[in-house]
Write a protein that holds these residues in place. Structure first.
Motif, PDB file in Angstrom:
ATOM      1  N   ILE A 236       0.818  -1.220   0.000  1.00  0.00           N
ATOM      2  CA  ILE A 236       0.000   0.000   0.000  1.00  0.00           C
ATOM      3  C   ILE A 236       0.847   1.264   0.000  1.00  0.00           C
ATOM      4  O   ILE A 236       0.337   2.361  -0.088  1.00  0.00           O
ATOM      5  CB  ILE A 236      -0.959   0.035   1.209  1.00  0.00           C
ATOM      6  N   MET A 237       2.172   1.108   0.097  1.00  0.00           N
ATOM      7  CA  MET A 237       3.016   2.286   0.189  1.00  0.00           C
ATOM      8  C   MET A 237       3.145   2.965  -1.174  1.00  0.00           C
ATOM      9  O   MET A 237       3.170   2.301  -2.203  1.00  0.00           O
ATOM     10  CB  MET A 237       4.397   1.904   0.728  1.00  0.00           C
ATOM     11  N   VAL A 238       3.227   4.286  -1.169  1.00  0.00           N
ATOM     12  CA  VAL A 238       3.375   5.015  -2.434  1.00  0.00           C
ATOM     13  C   VAL A 238       4.764   5.648  -2.523  1.00  0.00           C
ATOM     14  O   VAL A 238       5.572   5.258  -3.348  1.00  0.00           O
ATOM     15  CB  VAL A 238       2.251   6.055  -2.623  1.00  0.00           C
ATOM     16  N   ASP A 239       5.052   6.619  -1.645  1.00  0.00           N
ATOM     17  CA  ASP A 239       6.379   7.239  -1.719  1.00  0.00           C
ATOM     18  C   ASP A 239       7.301   6.753  -0.602  1.00  0.00           C
ATOM     19  O   ASP A 239       8.510   6.906  -0.686  1.00  0.00           O
ATOM     20  CB  ASP A 239       6.279   8.775  -1.710  1.00  0.00           C
ATOM     21  N   ALA A 240       6.700   6.190   0.439  1.00  0.00           N
ATOM     22  CA  ALA A 240       7.456   5.642   1.576  1.00  0.00           C
ATOM     23  C   ALA A 240       8.314   6.683   2.286  1.00  0.00           C
ATOM     24  O   ALA A 240       9.372   6.391   2.805  1.00  0.00           O
ATOM     25  CB  ALA A 240       8.305   4.452   1.146  1.00  0.00           C
ATOM     26  N   THR A 241       7.841   7.922   2.313  1.00  0.00           N
ATOM     27  CA  THR A 241       8.585   8.971   3.011  1.00  0.00           C
ATOM     28  C   THR A 241       7.851   9.449   4.251  1.00  0.00           C
ATOM     29  O   THR A 241       8.339  10.317   4.966  1.00  0.00           O
ATOM     30  CB  THR A 241       8.788  10.202   2.092  1.00  0.00           C
ATOM     31  N   GLY A 242       6.647   8.935   4.484  1.00  0.00           N
ATOM     32  CA  GLY A 242       5.856   9.405   5.613  1.00  0.00           C
ATOM     33  C   GLY A 242       5.096  10.678   5.281  1.00  0.00           C
ATOM     34  O   GLY A 242       4.453  11.266   6.137  1.00  0.00           O
ATOM     35  N   MET A 243       5.167  11.125   4.033  1.00  0.00           N
ATOM     36  CA  MET A 243       4.584  12.400   3.625  1.00  0.00           C
ATOM     37  C   MET A 243       3.251  12.270   2.895  1.00  0.00           C
ATOM     38  O   MET A 243       2.362  13.090   3.070  1.00  0.00           O
ATOM     39  CB  MET A 243       5.541  13.150   2.698  1.00  0.00           C
ATOM     40  N   CYS A 244       3.087  11.265   2.051  1.00  0.00           N
ATOM     41  CA  CYS A 244       1.919  11.231   1.160  1.00  0.00           C
ATOM     42  C   CYS A 244       0.644  10.779   1.871  1.00  0.00           C
ATOM     43  O   CYS A 244      -0.456  11.095   1.440  1.00  0.00           O
ATOM     44  CB  CYS A 244       2.190  10.364  -0.059  1.00  0.00           C
ATOM     45  N   GLY A 245       0.801  10.024   2.929  1.00  0.00           N
ATOM     46  CA  GLY A 245      -0.360   9.584   3.691  1.00  0.00           C
ATOM     47  C   GLY A 245      -1.071   8.373   3.112  1.00  0.00           C
ATOM     48  O   GLY A 245      -2.030   7.877   3.691  1.00  0.00           O
ATOM     49  N   ALA A 246      -0.600   7.885   1.968  1.00  0.00           N
ATOM     50  CA  ALA A 246      -1.273   6.763   1.304  1.00  0.00           C
ATOM     51  C   ALA A 246      -1.259   5.490   2.149  1.00  0.00           C
ATOM     52  O   ALA A 246      -2.156   4.669   2.040  1.00  0.00           O
ATOM     53  CB  ALA A 246      -0.608   6.480  -0.034  1.00  0.00           C
ATOM     54  N   CYS A 247      -0.236   5.366   2.978  1.00  0.00           N
ATOM     55  CA  CYS A 247      -0.050   4.094   3.679  1.00  0.00           C
ATOM     56  C   CYS A 247      -0.638   4.105   5.080  1.00  0.00           C
ATOM     57  O   CYS A 247      -0.274   3.293   5.910  1.00  0.00           O
ATOM     58  CB  CYS A 247       1.423   3.767   3.755  1.00  0.00           C
ATOM     59  N   MET A 248      -1.555   5.030   5.343  1.00  0.00           N
ATOM     60  CA  MET A 248      -2.137   5.118   6.671  1.00  0.00           C
ATOM     61  C   MET A 248      -2.867   3.815   7.035  1.00  0.00           C
ATOM     62  O   MET A 248      -3.643   3.296   6.252  1.00  0.00           O
ATOM     63  CB  MET A 248      -3.109   6.296   6.719  1.00  0.00           C
ATOM     64  N   MET A 260      -1.422   4.618  12.039  1.00  0.00           N
ATOM     65  CA  MET A 260      -0.018   4.303  11.826  1.00  0.00           C
ATOM     66  C   MET A 260       0.300   4.469  10.342  1.00  0.00           C
ATOM     67  O   MET A 260      -0.592   4.484   9.504  1.00  0.00           O
ATOM     68  CB  MET A 260       0.278   2.850  12.234  1.00  0.00           C
ATOM     69  N   HIS A 261       1.606   4.557  10.036  1.00  0.00           N
ATOM     70  CA  HIS A 261       2.034   4.602   8.641  1.00  0.00           C
ATOM     71  C   HIS A 261       2.816   3.333   8.332  1.00  0.00           C
ATOM     72  O   HIS A 261       3.776   3.018   9.036  1.00  0.00           O
ATOM     73  CB  HIS A 261       2.924   5.820   8.393  1.00  0.00           C
ATOM     74  N   ALA A 262       2.401   2.640   7.263  1.00  0.00           N
ATOM     75  CA  ALA A 262       3.088   1.393   6.904  1.00  0.00           C
ATOM     76  C   ALA A 262       4.566   1.641   6.631  1.00  0.00           C
ATOM     77  O   ALA A 262       5.417   0.825   6.967  1.00  0.00           O
ATOM     78  CB  ALA A 262       2.426   0.744   5.692  1.00  0.00           C
ATOM     79  N   CYS A 263       4.887   2.800   6.021  1.00  0.00           N
ATOM     80  CA  CYS A 263       6.282   3.026   5.614  1.00  0.00           C
ATOM     81  C   CYS A 263       7.200   3.364   6.784  1.00  0.00           C
ATOM     82  O   CYS A 263       8.398   3.137   6.711  1.00  0.00           O
ATOM     83  CB  CYS A 263       6.360   4.097   4.534  1.00  0.00           C
ATOM     84  N   ILE A 264       6.642   3.905   7.847  1.00  0.00           N
ATOM     85  CA  ILE A 264       7.472   4.306   8.983  1.00  0.00           C
ATOM     86  C   ILE A 264       7.310   3.345  10.159  1.00  0.00           C
ATOM     87  O   ILE A 264       8.284   2.910  10.762  1.00  0.00           O
ATOM     88  CB  ILE A 264       7.103   5.741   9.433  1.00  0.00           C
TER      89      ILE A 264
END
Ligand code: FES
Length: 299
Positions: A236-248, A260-264
């Motif tokens: 589900i991650m998009v940019d994996a920077t914690g910025m885009c919010g896609a991975c909430m 939570m964020h999947a990428c962080i």
């Protein structure tokens, strides 16, 4: 890190329909890599960052292996890159490594993966095997024509040859053209109903990587049986920077609703704490955006 060295592709092979496997020279990443982690890849300076799970790494050669399914715009563009070409940047390893607990000889860790979930789950399974745990891998593909890595001389065949009885592999295809017909949840459900056992071993833990629909189905299955279940939400991650919010990921921790964020915070989560009813619509919304992006790029 990003842009520090030009990481070149040393091996490129098509493994199945639209799925490409690559070895990339990235010695710093290879040296630090642990099971369950991912990298952030930048194909060209003006490209998009895309997160890819590490399928394998070789510290001696200084290479990492990644597998890309050409679904999104950026992944399709990456798949078109060839041996000798270089990425503008690779950052990593990122994400929390998998927790590998030690289990008894009468227990087994069940891994369920679908499609490109296999490259993501393989290092985790290997880490458990290396620790001495018994592993039961249930691997699903769409049909016999979509299999990859299953041959005797390929990754799964070699793993079986190395670990013998310490590893059981069950292949499934949705249409029944290879292995067990149906989804990976079929064999898992049988084990659960069979007293949470597989071939005389108690299910210690279930680890699942694949499409969110599959991970949710696995989570729903194991929850009433109380079998600890981990999902890796890398897809589900998009940019994996914690910025885009896609991975909430909405989870419930100690009775509280937490985002939570999947990428962080991930990519791995306790499946039974994920609020799947809230999570699935969000995921589908981001998928629709990606389809629009594909059309805009004529892919
Ligand atoms: Fe964008 Fe996690 S993938 S914030």
């Amino acid at each position: 890190d990003m842009g520090q060295a030009r990481q070149s592709i040393v091996m490129h092979r098509d493994v199945a329909d639209g799925i490409v496997e690559m070895s990339v020279y990235a010695p710093v990443v290879a040296k630090a890599a642990r099971a369950g982690q991912f990298v952030r890849v930048l194909a060209s300076e003006d490209g998009e960052l895309i997160p890819l799970t590490l399928a394998d790494w070789d510290t001696a050669k200084g290479t990492i292996d990644i597998v890309i399914q050409g679904l999104g715009t950026s992944s399709k563009l990456i798949n078109l890159m060839q041996e000798g070409e270089a990425f503008a940047g690779i950052a990593g390893p990122l994400g929390r490594p998998s927790q590998v607990h030690a289990y008894g000889a009468d227990e087994t860790v069940v891994f369920t993966a679908g499609g490109v979930g296999l490259p993501a789950i393989l290092p985790i399974a290997k880490a458990h095997l290396a620790k001495g745990n018994h592993a039961t891998m249930i691997i699903g593909f769409r049909s016999a024509g979509h299999l990859f890595w299953t041959g005797e001389d390929d990754r799964m065949g070699k793993l079986k040859a190395k670990y013998g009885d310490q590893l059981d592999i069950i292949y499934c295809t949705n249409d029944g053209t290879f292995g067990v017909g149906g989804f990976v949840t079929g064999p898992l459900e049988e084990m659960l109903k069979d007293g949470k056992m597989s071939k005389g071993r108690k299910l210690a833990e279930v680890i699942s990587v694949g499409p969110p629909m599959m991970m949710r189905a696995v989570s729903d299955l194991t929850q009433p049986y109380g079998v600890p279940t981990v999902v890796s939400l890398n897809s589900i991650m998009v940019d994996a920077t914690g910025m885009c919010g896609a991975c909430m990921v909405p989870v419930v921790r100690e009775g509280k609703n937490v985002r939570m964020h999947a990428c962080i915070d991930g990519p791995e989560f306790d499946a039974h704490t994920v609020e799947w009813d809230k999570f699935m619509p969000r995921f589908n919304q981001f998928k629709a955006q990606e389809v629009r992006s594909l059309k805009e790029h004529g892919l």
